[in-house]
Design a protein around this motif. Sequence first.
Motif, mmCIF file in Angstrom:
data_model
loop_
_atom_site.group_PDB
_atom_site.id
_atom_site.type_symbol
_atom_site.label_atom_id
_atom_site.label_comp_id
_atom_site.label_asym_id
_atom_site.label_seq_id
_atom_site.Cartn_x
_atom_site.Cartn_y
_atom_site.Cartn_z
ATOM 1 N N LYS A 297 2.682 6.448 2.457
ATOM 2 C CA LYS A 297 2.472 7.977 2.049
ATOM 3 C C LYS A 297 1.513 8.649 3.257
ATOM 4 N N GLY A 298 0.394 7.251 3.889
ATOM 5 C CA GLY A 298 0.112 7.933 5.293
ATOM 6 C C GLY A 298 -1.257 6.853 4.962
ATOM 7 N N GLY A 299 -2.073 7.289 6.139
ATOM 8 C CA GLY A 299 -3.420 6.457 6.501
ATOM 9 C C GLY A 299 -4.311 7.209 6.944
ATOM 10 N N CYS A 300 -5.676 6.760 6.816
ATOM 11 C CA CYS A 300 -7.051 7.012 6.915
ATOM 12 C C CYS A 300 -7.726 6.214 8.126
ATOM 13 N N GLU A 301 -8.173 6.656 9.431
ATOM 14 C CA GLU A 301 -8.830 5.690 10.714
ATOM 15 C C GLU A 301 -10.326 6.803 10.828
ATOM 16 N N GLU A 302 -11.680 5.224 10.786
ATOM 17 C CA GLU A 302 -12.697 5.582 10.708
ATOM 18 C C GLU A 302 -13.141 5.783 11.517
ATOM 19 N N THR A 303 -12.090 5.556 12.885
ATOM 20 C CA THR A 303 -12.819 5.064 13.850
ATOM 21 C C THR A 303 -13.039 5.389 15.412
ATOM 22 N N GLN B 125 -13.649 10.112 4.095
ATOM 23 C CA GLN B 125 -13.063 9.332 3.578
ATOM 24 C C GLN B 125 -11.722 9.492 2.131
ATOM 25 N N ALA B 126 -13.196 8.866 1.179
ATOM 26 C CA ALA B 126 -12.098 9.538 -0.520
ATOM 27 C C ALA B 126 -11.784 10.840 -0.106
ATOM 28 N N LEU B 127 -12.165 11.687 0.466
ATOM 29 C CA LEU B 127 -11.444 13.155 0.369
ATOM 30 C C LEU B 127 -10.140 13.256 1.232
ATOM 31 N N ALA B 128 -10.291 12.312 2.279
ATOM 32 C CA ALA B 128 -9.260 12.226 2.882
ATOM 33 C C ALA B 128 -7.941 11.684 1.885
ATOM 34 N N VAL B 129 -8.058 10.599 1.870
ATOM 35 C CA VAL B 129 -7.343 9.475 0.827
ATOM 36 C C VAL B 129 -6.998 10.653 0.059
ATOM 37 N N ARG B 130 -7.788 11.347 -0.969
ATOM 38 C CA ARG B 130 -6.454 12.233 -1.666
ATOM 39 C C ARG B 130 -5.602 13.185 -0.528
ATOM 40 N N TYR B 131 -6.177 13.730 0.043
ATOM 41 C CA TYR B 131 -5.229 14.336 0.496
ATOM 42 C C TYR B 131 -3.946 13.509 1.315
ATOM 43 N N PRO C 204 0.795 -1.582 -0.091
ATOM 44 C CA PRO C 204 0.039 -0.045 -0.396
ATOM 45 C C PRO C 204 0.518 1.172 0.538
ATOM 46 N N HIS C 205 0.533 2.509 -0.759
ATOM 47 C CA HIS C 205 0.334 3.784 -0.648
ATOM 48 C C HIS C 205 0.150 4.856 0.815
ATOM 49 N N VAL C 206 -1.004 3.899 1.006
ATOM 50 C CA VAL C 206 -2.655 4.550 1.593
ATOM 51 C C VAL C 206 -3.154 3.024 2.636
ATOM 52 N N THR C 207 -3.601 3.504 4.164
ATOM 53 C CA THR C 207 -3.810 2.671 4.578
ATOM 54 C C THR C 207 -4.900 3.185 5.124
ATOM 55 N N LEU C 208 -6.299 2.536 4.798
ATOM 56 C CA LEU C 208 -7.201 2.079 5.495
ATOM 57 C C LEU C 208 -8.015 1.605 6.632
ATOM 58 N N ASP C 209 -8.309 2.490 7.332
ATOM 59 C CA ASP C 209 -8.600 1.511 8.281
ATOM 60 C C ASP C 209 -9.760 1.605 9.461
#
Length: 419
Positions: free
Chosen positions: A146-152, A360-366, A120-125
């Motif tokens: 490059k980074g990750g996003c966390e949902e909860t 989430q989608a916009l955070a992944v782009r960011y 991965p270049h980006v992780t979503l959790d």
Amino acid sequence: MMKDYIIKDINLAEAGKQRIEWARRHMPVLQKIKEQFESEKPLEGVNVVACLHVTVETANLIYTLKAGGANIALTASNPLSTQDDVAAALASGGIKTFAIKGENEKQYYECLEEALKIKPHVTLDDGADTIALVHSKHQELIKDIKGGCEETTTGVIRLRAMATDGALKYPVIAVNDAETKMMFDNRYGTGQSTIHGIMNATNILFAGKTIVVAGYGWCGRGVASRARGLGGNVVVVEVEPRKALEAVMDGFRVMPMMEAAKIGDLFITVTGDISVIRKEHFQAMKDQAIVCNSGHFNVEIDIPQLTKLSKEVNQIKNDVQEYVMQDDRRIYLLAEGRLVNLASAFGHPPEVMDMSFANQALAVRYINEKGRTLKNQVYRVPAEIDSRVAKLKLEAMGIEIETLTEEQDKYLHSWTLGT
Ligand code: ADE
């Protein structure tokens, strides 16, 4: 070599597609973003590992990221939350999907390992399991992330602890903390879906029951308000004084769990903490008390202790286990103490996941665009994204709002105008 999928049954795909389409029609903000992604392709060539609840709403997020050009590997964020028809629909559409409802912990991690093969270049959790696994066992992957996003909430708490310890090795966006996520998904989503899960599992009447809600964050507020709406006598258990005070002034009885344990018919934990209902509470509970959890992990109810206190455990029906105590009292545990809203129902409705997943989608782009410029910290969703999601949602709902006049705007920005 990476597998294409690990799912229950590819023949479930058609049913899954229909339900994903139903959800799509209730997710207009995400649709808008998908259209934009389709034309701009901001995620071209970006490899994403998404460790999320595999639901119809998540499928729509995955299609949005794919529309933006991303290559995605999807794996479940909980062993019981996968909707097998959705996993089949995604797999049949070429999304690498690794999730089976009811998988055990070993299979859960095998799926996550398989997903990581995408590099991965980006992780979503949703719960930070990918980040935890990358940091503990797959540090070789970190250089490309490059980074990750966390949902909860639970995941954000975990990540903030990692950042404080200096253990976090890439930046993460706390999608959970966006106002257009937390105030709606956590409150109205958890509120409704938790009650739905309990009803599905038990079909009990809420009216007239004493319902104990542990935790009065956004999730607890939502659960308490919906339980009261159905005629329940709601008791709130909370450790944080301001939140406890808020619960009192919202009209709920507030007391320690030890007191609540003696009077509750139904217990719902939404705290994010461990052993909220434990030995002394089980010992004080009434015969036929029902206990369940809507927090992320299955640690809020001390199930090992409940098992120790029991002379017998019976599977009464789907998602209902009966623990028979030494004195013959029966305590019922729903969905093995895992999140009852996803294990015994469908999770949050698409209308709220629309906003969560738009963030989430916009955070992944960011994070894809800015990740390399950020520190290894937990960041909030940029305010422009949060506010854009709210505007798009209002627009989609056909609601126009008031605007400031020039005079009002000036007044709000001046300090000279007073009495
Ligand atoms: N978390 C809670 N509800 C959800 C849903 N419907 N889809 C994905 N994640 C969720």
